[in-house]
Design a protein around this motif. Structure first.
Motif, short mmCIF file in Angstrom:
data_model
loop_
_atom_site.label_atom_id
_atom_site.label_comp_id
_atom_site.label_asym_id
_atom_site.label_seq_id
_atom_site.Cartn_x
_atom_site.Cartn_y
_atom_site.Cartn_z
N HIS A 1 -2.42 -133.39 34.61
CA HIS A 1 -1.14 -133.21 35.31
C HIS A 1 -1.37 -132.98 36.81
O HIS A 1 -0.65 -133.52 37.65
CB HIS A 1 -0.37 -132.03 34.72
CG HIS A 1 0.35 -132.36 33.45
ND1 HIS A 1 1.57 -133.02 33.43
CD2 HIS A 1 0.04 -132.13 32.15
CE1 HIS A 1 1.97 -133.18 32.19
NE2 HIS A 1 1.05 -132.65 31.38
N LEU B 1 -0.22 -135.37 39.95
CA LEU B 1 0.63 -134.78 40.97
C LEU B 1 0.03 -134.97 42.36
O LEU B 1 0.72 -135.34 43.32
CB LEU B 1 0.83 -133.29 40.67
CG LEU B 1 1.88 -132.51 41.44
CD1 LEU B 1 3.26 -133.14 41.32
CD2 LEU B 1 1.93 -131.06 40.91
N SER C 1 4.93 -128.81 28.98
CA SER C 1 5.07 -130.05 29.76
C SER C 1 6.35 -130.76 29.34
O SER C 1 7.01 -130.36 28.38
CB SER C 1 3.85 -130.95 29.53
OG SER C 1 3.68 -131.21 28.15
N ASP C 2 6.68 -131.82 30.06
CA ASP C 2 7.93 -132.56 29.81
C ASP C 2 7.78 -133.59 28.69
O ASP C 2 8.65 -134.45 28.52
CB ASP C 2 8.40 -133.27 31.09
CG ASP C 2 8.89 -132.30 32.13
OD1 ASP C 2 8.91 -131.08 31.87
OD2 ASP C 2 9.27 -132.76 33.23
N ASN D 1 1.09 -128.69 24.41
CA ASN D 1 2.36 -128.13 24.84
C ASN D 1 2.78 -127.01 23.87
O ASN D 1 2.78 -127.20 22.65
CB ASN D 1 3.41 -129.26 24.85
CG ASN D 1 4.77 -128.83 25.35
OD1 ASN D 1 5.10 -127.66 25.43
ND2 ASN D 1 5.60 -129.82 25.67
N THR E 1 6.09 -128.50 35.20
CA THR E 1 6.81 -129.26 36.24
C THR E 1 7.25 -128.34 37.38
O THR E 1 7.26 -128.74 38.55
CB THR E 1 8.03 -129.98 35.63
OG1 THR E 1 7.54 -130.96 34.70
CG2 THR E 1 8.87 -130.67 36.69
N ASP E 2 7.61 -127.10 37.04
CA ASP E 2 8.07 -126.13 38.04
C ASP E 2 6.91 -125.48 38.80
O ASP E 2 7.02 -125.24 40.00
CB ASP E 2 8.89 -125.02 37.37
CG ASP E 2 10.11 -125.54 36.65
OD1 ASP E 2 10.69 -126.54 37.11
OD2 ASP E 2 10.48 -124.95 35.61
N CYS F 1 13.88 -128.81 31.43
CA CYS F 1 12.71 -129.47 30.83
C CYS F 1 13.13 -130.35 29.66
O CYS F 1 12.73 -131.52 29.55
CB CYS F 1 11.70 -128.42 30.38
SG CYS F 1 10.28 -129.07 29.48
N ARG G 1 14.94 -133.41 30.73
CA ARG G 1 14.00 -134.44 31.20
C ARG G 1 13.36 -135.15 30.00
O ARG G 1 13.16 -136.36 30.01
CB ARG G 1 12.92 -133.83 32.11
CG ARG G 1 13.43 -133.34 33.45
CD ARG G 1 12.30 -132.97 34.40
NE ARG G 1 11.48 -131.86 33.95
CZ ARG G 1 11.71 -130.57 34.24
NH1 ARG G 1 12.75 -130.23 35.00
NH2 ARG G 1 10.90 -129.63 33.80
#
Length: 298
Positions: A24, A28, A167-168, A174, A196-197, A288, A291
């Motif tokens: 991740h 990013l 995670s999304d 997760n 994500t945040d 989340c 998404r």
């Protein structure tokens, strides 16, 4: 370490490069057009670590390496030497090598070193960064609590305490994937890290050369039932689950599990300096799952 201006461009080296969170972070950083490399060199191998640092010449190391056990932390109970080598010796060795080379090092650590008690009951105040670890129910948590007490004294080191990362997607690592597959779940409020945040904040803090310990979760606590209720409402309408007590849970696991609320005041205050904010955990979960739904996850 103070932020430098007019210095060479930041070069990130992610340790534990094949890992879930490392993946991740790499995605990013690439999305942000940053120079990023990954490595799977063993953190406890001092000569190999030094050679890798000399080869890549990073300005920032992101340490996502470590031993959580497979399929879960129960593994660590029967593999204590391996766990120490990775979580204690490796963490210290990599941080020390970075220090000697003048490299900032971010350690992706854990907040699973606390457990609700009389002074921090459910619904009461959260544990702060200066509270001593009080959860020794698993060997994994024990190693993490001990190494943090030492590594926090390195002037180049930023320690981010994640908890129950989400995670999304429904990746096997997760937290949501895990509890959605359990036959029964406990129902206790906990601090969670919605990746994500929070992951963009970790890059921001590393680039500003922040150091010290930070509880790295969304503000607030959310129970397992609240998480699964939102999951059912938004992602999987036909989902069902059953609960059991902590006492019943203890009969089917080898190591205890940490349950706690982490105080995020220090983190929120720091991120405010960068005009960055993190949503409260209930709101964060709703976003989340929205998404997830939008991406077609079921």
């Amino acid at each position: 370490m103070a932020a430098t201006h007019g210095a060479k461009p930041h070069v990130f080296l992610i340790w534990g490069g094949k890992g879930w969170i490392a993946g991740h972070l790499e995605a990013l950083l690439k999305k942000q057009d940053k120079h990023v490399f990954t490595t799977t060199v063993r953190t406890e191998d001092r000569s190999a670590v030094k050679a890798e640092l000399d080869r890549i010449k990073p300005t920032h190391v992101l340490n996502c390496a470590g031993c959580t056990g497979r399929p879960n932390v129960d593994w660590c109970e029967d593999h204590k030497e391996d766990t120490i080598r990775s979580n204690v010796i490796g963490t210290l060795n990599l941080t020390d090598c970075c220090f000697l080379a003048g490299i900032h090092c971010t350690v992706f650590a854990t907040g699973c070193i606390y457990h609700y008690n009389d002074t921090h009951p459910i619904g009461g105040p959260g544990f702060t960064e200066t509270d001593p670890a009080n959860f020794m129910g698993s060997f994994y948590s024990e190693t993490k609590g001990h190494v943090e007490e030492i590594v926090k004294h390195y002037a180049n080191c930023l320690i981010l305490r994640l908890r129950m990362p989400v995670s999304d997607d429904l990746h096997p690592r997760n937290f949501v994937t895990k509890i959605s597959k359990y036959e029964r779940v406990v129902d206790i409020p906990n601090s969670n890290t919605i990746l994500t945040d929070l992951l963009p904040a970790s890059i921001l803090m590393a680039e500003h050369n922040d150091t010290g310990v930070y509880n790295f979760t969304n503000p607030g606590a959310i129970s397992h039932n609240e998480v699964l209720t939102l999951f059912k409402e938004i992602v999987r309408p036909d989902f069902t689950w059953k609960n059991f007590t902590v006492e019943e849970q203890a009969k089917v696991i080898k190591a205890g599990r940490s349950n706690c609320l982490l105080d995020t005041t220090k983190l929120e205050k720091k991120l405010k300096e960068y005009n960055f904010s993190v949503p409260e955990v209930h709101e964060a979960y709703r976003l989340c799952f929205e998404r997830m739904k939008a991406a077609g996850v079921k």
